[in-house]
Design an enzyme around this catalytic site. Structure first.
Site, PDB file in Angstrom:
ATOM      1  N   ALA A 171       0.825  -1.210   0.000  1.00 28.31           N
ATOM      2  CA  ALA A 171       0.000   0.000   0.000  1.00 28.31           C
ATOM      3  C   ALA A 171       0.864   1.267   0.000  1.00 28.31           C
ATOM      4  O   ALA A 171       2.043   1.232   0.346  1.00 28.31           O
ATOM      5  CB  ALA A 171      -0.913   0.007   1.228  1.00 28.31           C
ATOM      6  N   CYS A 172       0.233   2.380  -0.401  1.00 27.98           N
ATOM      7  CA  CYS A 172       0.886   3.694  -0.338  1.00 27.98           C
ATOM      8  C   CYS A 172       1.008   4.103   1.133  1.00 27.98           C
ATOM      9  O   CYS A 172       0.070   3.878   1.885  1.00 27.98           O
ATOM     10  CB  CYS A 172       0.062   4.756  -1.075  1.00 27.98           C
ATOM     11  SG  CYS A 172      -0.264   4.353  -2.794  1.00 27.98           S
ATOM     12  N   PRO A 173       2.068   4.751   1.578  1.00 30.24           N
ATOM     13  CA  PRO A 173       3.229   5.121   0.779  1.00 30.24           C
ATOM     14  C   PRO A 173       4.367   4.103   0.853  1.00 30.24           C
ATOM     15  O   PRO A 173       5.467   4.378   0.401  1.00 30.24           O
ATOM     16  CB  PRO A 173       3.670   6.435   1.428  1.00 30.24           C
ATOM     17  CG  PRO A 173       3.389   6.209   2.886  1.00 30.24           C
ATOM     18  CD  PRO A 173       2.187   5.282   2.954  1.00 30.24           C
TER      19      PRO A 173
ATOM     20  N   ASN B  59       4.821   1.418  -0.815  1.00 31.90           N
ATOM     21  CA  ASN B  59       5.288   1.036  -2.161  1.00 31.90           C
ATOM     22  C   ASN B  59       6.292   2.046  -2.714  1.00 31.90           C
ATOM     23  O   ASN B  59       7.305   1.675  -3.294  1.00 31.90           O
ATOM     24  CB  ASN B  59       4.102   0.816  -3.117  1.00 31.90           C
ATOM     25  CG  ASN B  59       3.053   1.901  -3.016  1.00 31.90           C
ATOM     26  OD1 ASN B  59       3.303   2.976  -2.464  1.00 31.90           O
ATOM     27  ND2 ASN B  59       1.869   1.622  -3.540  1.00 31.90           N
TER      28      ASN B  59
END
Lengths: 74, 315
Positions: free
Chosen positions: A10-12, A14
């Site tokens: 998931a962000c952030p 990644n």
């Protein structure tokens, strides 16, 4: 060319993983990032561009995206 | 402060714009500080902490409009509080029927979504219009840097939202498709030639295409504020509606000044009433007409009145 699989991340996280992977490369190297649809494919390319890297292309493969990028800077 | 006779004297000039708000306890007031755009330098923050420790209670309150409020200030200490905050450094805010301290998000300096310099706009409006009496009711201004609109600009009497108009140079485009993928509004699709096609009606001016484009093929052809007027919250909420697009940042103060002039005139004799309710009463054309004179390139052709939100249904 190295491939970094960021699917399921998931962000952030990644983006941070992408940054860590880029640290291991030399300037001018190209790399592929595998990104999930949705937020990741919208956010990660833009953030990597913001860091000064050169985005070379994006293509959809099955249910995910492959971002090709050239490392710029140290 | 006590004079020779033991009576309290206070510089009433400090109270002119409000900002000293009565609390429950005897003699106690909240002192609302002026923090346009919510930006607070670290030295100022330290100074405020010193003053709060010396004159206030055990905590300060962060208001919903980005100010710091000193709590439990004895009215006898007003002059000392104002003096110790430092006249030029940290001023007291306002309350009542005046132009309030503008709110703003972080803007474009460090936030990657920000399209315009909301901090500069908030400072400019604060400097030039803060405390202006409206004659009718409070008047709030807020600045959002992009259409994400964290500051909820449309709940202000005049709300500004950063915007850019994207333009494509097809020769620079490498057909990567990132723009179409990034556009959450469906305003960009890929054509048969692999190049983006732009559908302007769907665009809300967020600039995501420009930000993601690896070759700068998408560029900002216009930049400014989307302006909505007539919003408020409270007992009977209204959402402000669209009156101008791509208003340049350097026209913001003039624009608000013109809106204020219309409000003062049209609300004359109507009592304590916000501009949104006056627009509903007068119709949108009256305000559009007034604004067209000074801002012909930016005022929209037509709009709808501020929209009431039915928050009481179901009781």
């Amino acid at each position: 060319m190295q491939t970094v699989d960021l699917r399921g991340v998931a962000c952030p996280t990644n983006f941070v993983k992408a940054k860590l992977a880029l640290e291991m490369l030399d300037e001018g190297d190209t790399v592929e990032f595998l990104l999930d649809d949705g937020e990741p494919v919208k956010n990660v390319p833009r953030s990597l561009k913001g860091e000064g890297h050169k985005l070379l292309g994006l293509k959809q493969v099955d249910d995910h995206y492959v971002l090709t990028l050239e490392k710029v800077g140290e | 402060m006590a004079n020779d006779t033991g009576k309290t004297t206070i510089d009433l000039g400090n109270l002119k714009a409000g900002g000293f708000i009565k609390e429950r306890g005897k003699d106690l007031f909240t002192v609302r500080l002026r923090v346009p755009g919510g930006r607070m330098t670290v030295p100022r923050l330290k100074k405020i902490a010193d003053v709060a420790e010396k004159f206030g209670g055990e905590f300060v309150h962060l208001s919903v409009r980005q100010s710091i409020e000193l709590i439990n200030i004895n009215f006898k200490d007003f002059d000392a509080v104002v003096a110790e905050l430092g006249e030029g450094e940290q001023k007291v805010a306002s309350c009542g029927a005046r132009v309030r301290v503008p709110t703003a998000c972080g803007g474009c300096e460090y936030n990657p979504n920000g399209l315009v310099d909301t901090q500069r706009s908030a400072l400019e409006v604060d400097e030039k219009l803060f405390g202006t009496p409206t004659g009718h009711h409070k008047f709030k201004v807020g600045f959002a840097g992009c259409p994400f609109d964290c500051p909820k600009s449309a709940t202000n009497d005049v709300g500004f939202q950063g915007a850019i108009w994207p333009e494509l140079n097809k020769d620079e485009c490498i057909s990567c498709g990132l723009c179409a993928k990034s556009c959450a509004e469906g305003a960009i699709t890929l054509g048969a030639d692999g190049k983006p096609e732009f559908h302007p009606d769907a665009c809300i001016y967020c600039g995501d295409c420009v930000k993601v484009c690896p070759t700068e093929a998408w560029k900002a052809a216009k930049k400014g504020y989307t302006v909505r007027i007539g919003g408020k919250w409270g007992r009977h909420p209204l959402v402000g509606t669209l009156f101008a697009t791509f208003l340049p940042e350097d026209r913001v103060v003039d624009f608000i000044t013109e809106v204020l002039a219309w409000y003062k005139e049209k609300a004359d004799g109507a009592g304590r009433i916000r501009i949104g309710d006056i627009i509903i009463k007068e119709g949108t054309e009256s305000l559009l007409d007034r604004l067209r004179a000074g801002f012909p390139d930016f005022v929209v052709a037509e709009t709808i009145p501020p929209q009431a939100i039915a928050t009481q249904v179901g009781k």
